[in-house]
Design an enzyme around this catalytic site. Structure first.
Site, PDB file in Angstrom:
ATOM      1  N   ASP A  92     -30.056 -16.951  20.904  1.00 31.51           N
ATOM      2  CA  ASP A  92     -30.902 -16.677  22.076  1.00 31.51           C
ATOM      3  C   ASP A  92     -30.179 -15.889  23.174  1.00 31.51           C
ATOM      4  O   ASP A  92     -28.944 -15.823  23.196  1.00 31.51           O
ATOM      5  CB  ASP A  92     -31.359 -18.005  22.710  1.00 31.51           C
ATOM      6  CG  ASP A  92     -32.345 -18.739  21.816  1.00 31.51           C
ATOM      7  OD1 ASP A  92     -32.571 -18.304  20.673  1.00 31.51           O
ATOM      8  OD2 ASP A  92     -32.881 -19.765  22.280  1.00 31.51           O
ATOM      9  N   HIS A 235     -26.159 -19.027  20.893  1.00 27.48           N
ATOM     10  CA  HIS A 235     -26.375 -17.921  21.837  1.00 27.48           C
ATOM     11  C   HIS A 235     -25.388 -16.798  21.525  1.00 27.48           C
ATOM     12  O   HIS A 235     -24.172 -17.030  21.539  1.00 27.48           O
ATOM     13  CB  HIS A 235     -26.198 -18.422  23.274  1.00 27.48           C
ATOM     14  CG  HIS A 235     -27.196 -19.481  23.645  1.00 27.48           C
ATOM     15  ND1 HIS A 235     -27.038 -20.798  23.280  1.00 27.48           N
ATOM     16  CD2 HIS A 235     -28.372 -19.400  24.310  1.00 27.48           C
ATOM     17  CE1 HIS A 235     -28.089 -21.493  23.718  1.00 27.48           C
ATOM     18  NE2 HIS A 235     -28.914 -20.667  24.347  1.00 27.48           N
TER      19      HIS A 235
HETATM   20 NI    NI Z   1     -32.382 -19.208  26.430  1.00 30.11          NI
END
Ligand code: NI
Length: 285
Positions: A92, A235
């Site tokens: 993400d 991430h």
């Molecule tokens: Ni996020």
């Protein structure tokens, strides 16, 4: 073309007649040269036509790929082994030039794919090549909103204003329609569900990479929880996550996991993803 082939046949016929007459050499030097010139020309044309056909195929296939998603899923999963476990790695908050490309290198080196839930505000001229690379590697690009606003704090128009422009820019820059949403913070209520037109993909394994920022902690968090049908949250904006992936990705592959995209995993598990619905994993119960 027909005319040329006719000429070849005609020359061959003349040749055979001449052969019959002379009972000696098959063709005269001049006839051989003529035949050679014609055949050479035909061969050259044939190669040209083959090139035209081959060149037109990817664009034809591209149209097919962007309109028929089931066909896309069929094509992209046909080489997987249905008896082997699958995991969907998801990343993400990117893309980020300094880290995402390195992650793509690791995925590529291990024959692995992943799903990237990108922020609309990160997309533009600078990051377009990264999106194109993701697509060319078979990775999936999902919508993580325009600017990471928690969608549950917004009204219907507000939700749409964070999701729809991001869908459009993903399609424009990557050349592929965006099929999935991951709401920021994994936060989505009925109002969010009612105002989005794609399935919402959450996760069942949280690497907590944003919290530890430490590869030695990220690795066991993911490795120890890994199982068939898992959706893992990471991430691609943190160098420590990339560092962890250098170990994690080859290790998961070695353990027999097929690292696939979210849409591929759903297709392989026979799950039809529905708009506005939340999915945490695809573990068969
Ligand atoms: Ni996020």
């Amino acid at each position: 073309m027909k005319k040329l082939l006719g000429t070849v046949v005609l020359l061959a016929l003349i040749g055979s007649i001449l052969t019959g007459c002379s009972k000696g050499n098959l063709y005269s030097r001049e006839e051989m040269q003529n035949l050679h010139d014609v055949i050479g020309f035909v061969e050259e044309k044939q190669l040209e036509y083959q090139k035209v056909v081959a060149d037109s195929l990817p664009s034809k296939l591209g149209e097919k790929l962007t309109t028929d998603m089931e066909f896309v899923d069929y094509l992209s999963t046909k080489d997987y082994d249905p008896n082997k476990p699958t995991i969907a790695l998801t990343f993400d908050d990117g893309p980020k030039t300094s880290t995402t490309n390195e992650l793509l290198d690791i995925l590529e080196a291990n024959g692995a794919k992943a799903t990237f839930f990108v922020l609309g505000e990160n997309l533009g001229e600078k990051t377009e090549p990264i999106l194109r690379r993701m697509v060319s590697m078979g990775c999936e690009i999902g919508n993580h909103s325009l600017d990471h606003t928690q969608l549950t704090t917004l009204d219907a128009d507000g939700i749409r204003s964070k999701i729809e422009p991001t869908n459009e820019i993903i399609k424009e820059l990557s050349g592929r329609p965006c099929r999935l949403i991951r709401p920021p913070y994994g936060s989505a209520d009925e109002n969010v569900s009612a105002n989005v037109s794609q399935p919402m993909i959450l996760w069942d394994i949280d690497s907590r990479d944003w919290e530890s920022r430490d590869a030695s902690k990220i690795i066991p968090k993911v490795r120890d929880a890994a199982c068939d049908g898992a959706i893992i949250l990471m991430h691609d904006i943190h160098p420590e996550t990339i560092e962890a992936c250098k170990t994690l990705i080859p290790e998961l592959v070695k353990q027999g996991y097929q690292l696939v995209t979210v849409s591929e995993m759903a297709y392989m598990k026979g799950i039809t993803l529905e708009p506005g619905k939340k999915y945490y994993d695809m573990i068969e119960k």
